[in-house]
Design a protein around this motif. Structure first.
Motif, PDB file in Angstrom:
ATOM      1  N   VAL A 178      38.645 -65.183 -26.323  1.00 28.09           N
ATOM      2  CA  VAL A 178      39.092 -64.447 -25.142  1.00 28.09           C
ATOM      3  C   VAL A 178      40.131 -63.390 -25.521  1.00 28.09           C
ATOM      4  O   VAL A 178      39.909 -62.183 -25.335  1.00 28.09           O
ATOM      5  N   GLU A 179      41.263 -63.825 -26.094  1.00 29.08           N
ATOM      6  CA  GLU A 179      42.377 -62.891 -26.251  1.00 29.08           C
ATOM      7  C   GLU A 179      42.150 -61.885 -27.386  1.00 29.08           C
ATOM      8  O   GLU A 179      42.390 -60.683 -27.202  1.00 29.08           O
ATOM      9  N   ILE A 180      41.719 -62.356 -28.546  1.00 24.32           N
ATOM     10  CA  ILE A 180      41.456 -61.402 -29.635  1.00 24.32           C
ATOM     11  C   ILE A 180      40.319 -60.465 -29.260  1.00 24.32           C
ATOM     12  O   ILE A 180      40.377 -59.246 -29.530  1.00 24.32           O
ATOM     13  N   VAL A 181      39.295 -60.987 -28.612  1.00 27.24           N
ATOM     14  CA  VAL A 181      38.194 -60.121 -28.155  1.00 27.24           C
ATOM     15  C   VAL A 181      38.716 -59.086 -27.162  1.00 27.24           C
ATOM     16  O   VAL A 181      38.358 -57.899 -27.224  1.00 27.24           O
ATOM     17  N   GLN A 182      39.586 -59.495 -26.242  1.00 27.31           N
ATOM     18  CA  GLN A 182      40.167 -58.545 -25.282  1.00 27.31           C
ATOM     19  C   GLN A 182      40.998 -57.486 -25.989  1.00 27.31           C
ATOM     20  O   GLN A 182      40.946 -56.294 -25.624  1.00 27.31           O
ATOM     21  N   ILE A 183      41.785 -57.893 -26.980  1.00 25.51           N
ATOM     22  CA  ILE A 183      42.602 -56.933 -27.733  1.00 25.51           C
ATOM     23  C   ILE A 183      41.708 -55.921 -28.434  1.00 25.51           C
ATOM     24  O   ILE A 183      41.982 -54.712 -28.425  1.00 25.51           O
ATOM     25  N   LEU A 184      40.632 -56.387 -29.042  1.00 29.39           N
ATOM     26  CA  LEU A 184      39.723 -55.472 -29.731  1.00 29.39           C
ATOM     27  C   LEU A 184      39.125 -54.449 -28.771  1.00 29.39           C
ATOM     28  O   LEU A 184      39.020 -53.261 -29.101  1.00 29.39           O
ATOM     29  N   LYS A 185      38.760 -54.894 -27.600  1.00 30.95           N
ATOM     30  CA  LYS A 185      38.131 -53.985 -26.642  1.00 30.95           C
ATOM     31  C   LYS A 185      39.147 -53.060 -25.976  1.00 30.95           C
ATOM     32  O   LYS A 185      38.889 -51.864 -25.817  1.00 30.95           O
ATOM     33  N   ALA A 186      40.299 -53.603 -25.599  1.00 31.65           N
ATOM     34  CA  ALA A 186      41.267 -52.806 -24.845  1.00 31.65           C
ATOM     35  C   ALA A 186      42.126 -51.917 -25.735  1.00 31.65           C
ATOM     36  O   ALA A 186      42.427 -50.771 -25.371  1.00 31.65           O
ATOM     37  N   SER A 187      42.531 -52.420 -26.904  1.00 28.64           N
ATOM     38  CA  SER A 187      43.452 -51.667 -27.756  1.00 28.64           C
ATOM     39  C   SER A 187      42.751 -50.858 -28.844  1.00 28.64           C
ATOM     40  O   SER A 187      43.332 -49.904 -29.368  1.00 28.64           O
ATOM     41  N   PHE A 188      41.503 -51.238 -29.180  1.00 32.21           N
ATOM     42  CA  PHE A 188      40.811 -50.552 -30.273  1.00 32.21           C
ATOM     43  C   PHE A 188      39.460 -49.975 -29.852  1.00 32.21           C
ATOM     44  O   PHE A 188      38.749 -49.411 -30.683  1.00 32.21           O
ATOM     45  N   ASN A 189      39.091 -50.128 -28.583  1.00 32.88           N
ATOM     46  CA  ASN A 189      37.846 -49.578 -28.039  1.00 32.88           C
ATOM     47  C   ASN A 189      36.603 -50.038 -28.812  1.00 32.88           C
ATOM     48  O   ASN A 189      35.681 -49.262 -29.076  1.00 32.88           O
ATOM     49  N   ILE A 190      36.588 -51.308 -29.156  1.00 32.20           N
ATOM     50  CA  ILE A 190      35.497 -51.862 -29.947  1.00 32.20           C
ATOM     51  C   ILE A 190      34.293 -52.164 -29.062  1.00 32.20           C
ATOM     52  O   ILE A 190      34.423 -52.666 -27.939  1.00 32.20           O
ATOM     53  N   LYS A 191      33.108 -51.902 -29.612  1.00 31.03           N
ATOM     54  CA  LYS A 191      31.868 -52.152 -28.872  1.00 31.03           C
ATOM     55  C   LYS A 191      31.180 -53.432 -29.326  1.00 31.03           C
ATOM     56  O   LYS A 191      30.772 -54.252 -28.512  1.00 31.03           O
ATOM     57  N   LYS A 192      31.025 -53.593 -30.629  1.00 24.42           N
ATOM     58  CA  LYS A 192      30.343 -54.774 -31.162  1.00 24.42           C
ATOM     59  C   LYS A 192      31.285 -55.540 -32.085  1.00 24.42           C
ATOM     60  O   LYS A 192      32.098 -54.947 -32.800  1.00 24.42           O
ATOM     61  N   ILE A 193      31.128 -56.880 -32.092  1.00 26.45           N
ATOM     62  CA  ILE A 193      32.016 -57.742 -32.870  1.00 26.45           C
ATOM     63  C   ILE A 193      31.195 -58.756 -33.656  1.00 26.45           C
ATOM     64  O   ILE A 193      30.289 -59.397 -33.103  1.00 26.45           O
ATOM     65  N   SER A 194      31.519 -58.917 -34.922  1.00 26.05           N
ATOM     66  CA  SER A 194      30.974 -59.992 -35.743  1.00 26.05           C
ATOM     67  C   SER A 194      32.112 -60.913 -36.154  1.00 26.05           C
ATOM     68  O   SER A 194      33.294 -60.580 -35.978  1.00 26.05           O
ATOM     69  N   ILE A 195      31.762 -62.062 -36.724  1.00 30.54           N
ATOM     70  CA  ILE A 195      32.801 -63.047 -37.055  1.00 30.54           C
ATOM     71  C   ILE A 195      32.468 -63.738 -38.366  1.00 30.54           C
ATOM     72  O   ILE A 195      31.296 -63.988 -38.677  1.00 30.54           O
ATOM     73  N   MET A 196      33.508 -64.026 -39.148  1.00 34.21           N
ATOM     74  CA  MET A 196      33.344 -64.702 -40.428  1.00 34.21           C
ATOM     75  C   MET A 196      34.622 -65.454 -40.760  1.00 34.21           C
ATOM     76  O   MET A 196      35.660 -65.238 -40.141  1.00 34.21           O
ATOM     77  N   GLY A 197      34.565 -66.349 -41.761  1.00 34.55           N
ATOM     78  CA  GLY A 197      35.765 -67.082 -42.122  1.00 34.55           C
ATOM     79  C   GLY A 197      35.554 -67.960 -43.329  1.00 34.55           C
ATOM     80  O   GLY A 197      34.456 -68.042 -43.896  1.00 34.55           O
ATOM     81  N   HIS A 198      36.619 -68.647 -43.719  1.00 33.37           N
ATOM     82  CA  HIS A 198      36.644 -69.472 -44.926  1.00 33.37           C
ATOM     83  C   HIS A 198      37.148 -70.866 -44.595  1.00 33.37           C
ATOM     84  O   HIS A 198      38.175 -71.016 -43.916  1.00 33.37           O
ATOM     85  N   SER A 199      36.454 -71.885 -45.061  1.00 36.67           N
ATOM     86  CA  SER A 199      36.872 -73.275 -44.955  1.00 36.67           C
ATOM     87  C   SER A 199      37.077 -73.659 -43.478  1.00 36.67           C
ATOM     88  O   SER A 199      36.122 -73.631 -42.699  1.00 36.67           O
ATOM     89  N   MET A 200      38.293 -74.001 -43.063  1.00 40.32           N
ATOM     90  CA  MET A 200      38.537 -74.246 -41.643  1.00 40.32           C
ATOM     91  C   MET A 200      38.134 -73.023 -40.817  1.00 40.32           C
ATOM     92  O   MET A 200      37.611 -73.145 -39.707  1.00 40.32           O
ATOM     93  N   GLY A 201      38.374 -71.826 -41.351  1.00 41.32           N
ATOM     94  CA  GLY A 201      37.975 -70.607 -40.660  1.00 41.32           C
ATOM     95  C   GLY A 201      36.473 -70.412 -40.641  1.00 41.32           C
ATOM     96  O   GLY A 201      35.928 -69.821 -39.703  1.00 41.32           O
ATOM     97  N   GLY A 202      35.782 -70.888 -41.677  1.00 44.01           N
ATOM     98  CA  GLY A 202      34.325 -70.870 -41.660  1.00 44.01           C
ATOM     99  C   GLY A 202      33.789 -71.772 -40.566  1.00 44.01           C
ATOM    100  O   GLY A 202      32.829 -71.432 -39.861  1.00 44.01           O
ATOM    101  N   HIS A 203      34.414 -72.930 -40.430  1.00 44.00           N
ATOM    102  CA  HIS A 203      34.103 -73.825 -39.300  1.00 44.00           C
ATOM    103  C   HIS A 203      34.282 -73.085 -37.975  1.00 44.00           C
ATOM    104  O   HIS A 203      33.410 -73.115 -37.106  1.00 44.00           O
ATOM    105  N   GLY A 204      35.416 -72.411 -37.826  1.00 43.06           N
ATOM    106  CA  GLY A 204      35.683 -71.694 -36.589  1.00 43.06           C
ATOM    107  C   GLY A 204      34.666 -70.604 -36.316  1.00 43.06           C
ATOM    108  O   GLY A 204      34.193 -70.445 -35.185  1.00 43.06           O
ATOM    109  N   ALA A 205      34.308 -69.850 -37.351  1.00 41.31           N
ATOM    110  CA  ALA A 205      33.341 -68.767 -37.182  1.00 41.31           C
ATOM    111  C   ALA A 205      31.981 -69.306 -36.748  1.00 41.31           C
ATOM    112  O   ALA A 205      31.336 -68.752 -35.850  1.00 41.31           O
ATOM    113  N   LEU A 206      31.541 -70.382 -37.379  1.00 38.60           N
ATOM    114  CA  LEU A 206      30.248 -70.960 -37.021  1.00 38.60           C
ATOM    115  C   LEU A 206      30.259 -71.496 -35.591  1.00 38.60           C
ATOM    116  O   LEU A 206      29.346 -71.230 -34.805  1.00 38.60           O
TER     117      LEU A 206
END
Length: 276
Positions: free
Chosen positions: A123-151
């Motif tokens: 919610v919040e990081i996605v909102q920041i990307l759209k509102a503050s950086f005018n982002i259209k498309k988003i992908s996600i990736m990570g490592h270890s615990m972050g890989g878990h989160g991305a999946l």
């Protein structure tokens, strides 16, 4: 949403930047870093780091800047947990509490008020990307615990994320010590609530993606057999025909040396789908 630029460094054809903001979701100040190329930015990749990490590890160690320097895609690296709190047990071990948010929404006393990293990202990081950086498309990736989160985030929130990849992800946390410890501390009923945050169980229950999930896993990773359980995810994907490319890499371990070695493959994977 007001984000505050703390510092920036010229890097290739762009800037590495560090920001802070007051998070509505966690009720704390949160930090994130970015790499922003000079080109008009249209897309973003969210990077989720692992245990003990913060917003600085990936952006300073992995070498992502030259890979995105000539593109229309930025990367954003949030911290791994709320900070500045003193909850019971929060600072006692590396695999629970500070630096170990596990990208879920806690439901236990104290933690449920702040440790809502699932909503913070989705919610919040996605909102920041759209509102503050005018982002259209988003992908996600990570490592270890972050890989878990991305999946987990990409399987639950398919409409938010164009593509997903992971290095050395914890793919079946309800069956490994790291995940069992975290879930028992964060979730009131880990047996019933944990399935929402377990990539293997999500795939088994039909939370599939139409694109290919990319994973790289080192065969010399000291955590492979006990914590990461890659084979469980392979079997789950095979049963439901989820497209998966999981590369086992001989001689590679769990470190950022491993991530840096295959990061170009992952960035190209995301760029090919973001720019489709």
């Amino acid at each position: 949403m007001i984000v505050n630029l703390k510092k920036k460094h010229r890097s290739f054809k762009g800037f590495t930047k560090f920001y802070s903001h007051n998070s509505v979701v966690t009720g704390t100040e949160m930090n994130f870093s970015t790499y922003e190329p000079d080109n008009k930015i249209e897309n973003a990749i969210i990077w989720l780091s692992g245990l003990t990490c913060n917003e600085e590890n990936f952006i300073t160690k992995a070498g992502v800047q030259p890979l995105l320097s000539d593109t229309n895609t930025m990367i954003i690296c949030p911290d791994t947990s709320p900070r500045g709190l003193n909850l019971e047990g929060e600072h006692e071990s590396y695999d629970f509490g500070s630096g170990a948010g596990f990208y879920l929404n806690a439901t236990t006393p104290g933690y449920k008020d702040h440790y809502k990293m699932y909503d913070y990202i989705s919610v919040e990081i996605v909102q920041i990307l759209k509102a503050s950086f005018n982002i259209k498309k988003i992908s996600i990736m990570g490592h270890s615990m972050g890989g878990h989160g991305a999946l987990v985030l990409s399987l639950n929130e398919k409409e938010l994320f164009t593509s997903v990849s992971a290095f050395s992800p914890i793919v079946n946390p309800t069956k490994c010590p790291w995940g069992q410890k975290a879930f028992s501390g964060y979730l009131e009923n880990p047996e019933t609530e944990g399935g929402r945050y377990d990539a293997t169980l999500l795939v088994k229950s039909g939370h599939n993606r139409s694109d290919t999930i990319l994973i790289d896993q080192g065969l010399d990773d000291e955590f492979l057999e006990k914590e990461l359980l890659s084979d469980n995810f392979i079997q789950a994907c095979d049963k439901v025909d989820q497209s998966l490319k999981l590369n086992f890499r001989k001689d590679f371990d769990h470190s950022y040396y491993f991530i840096a070695s295959f990061l170009p493959d992952h960035i190209n994977h995301h760029l090919s789908l973001l720019n489709k």
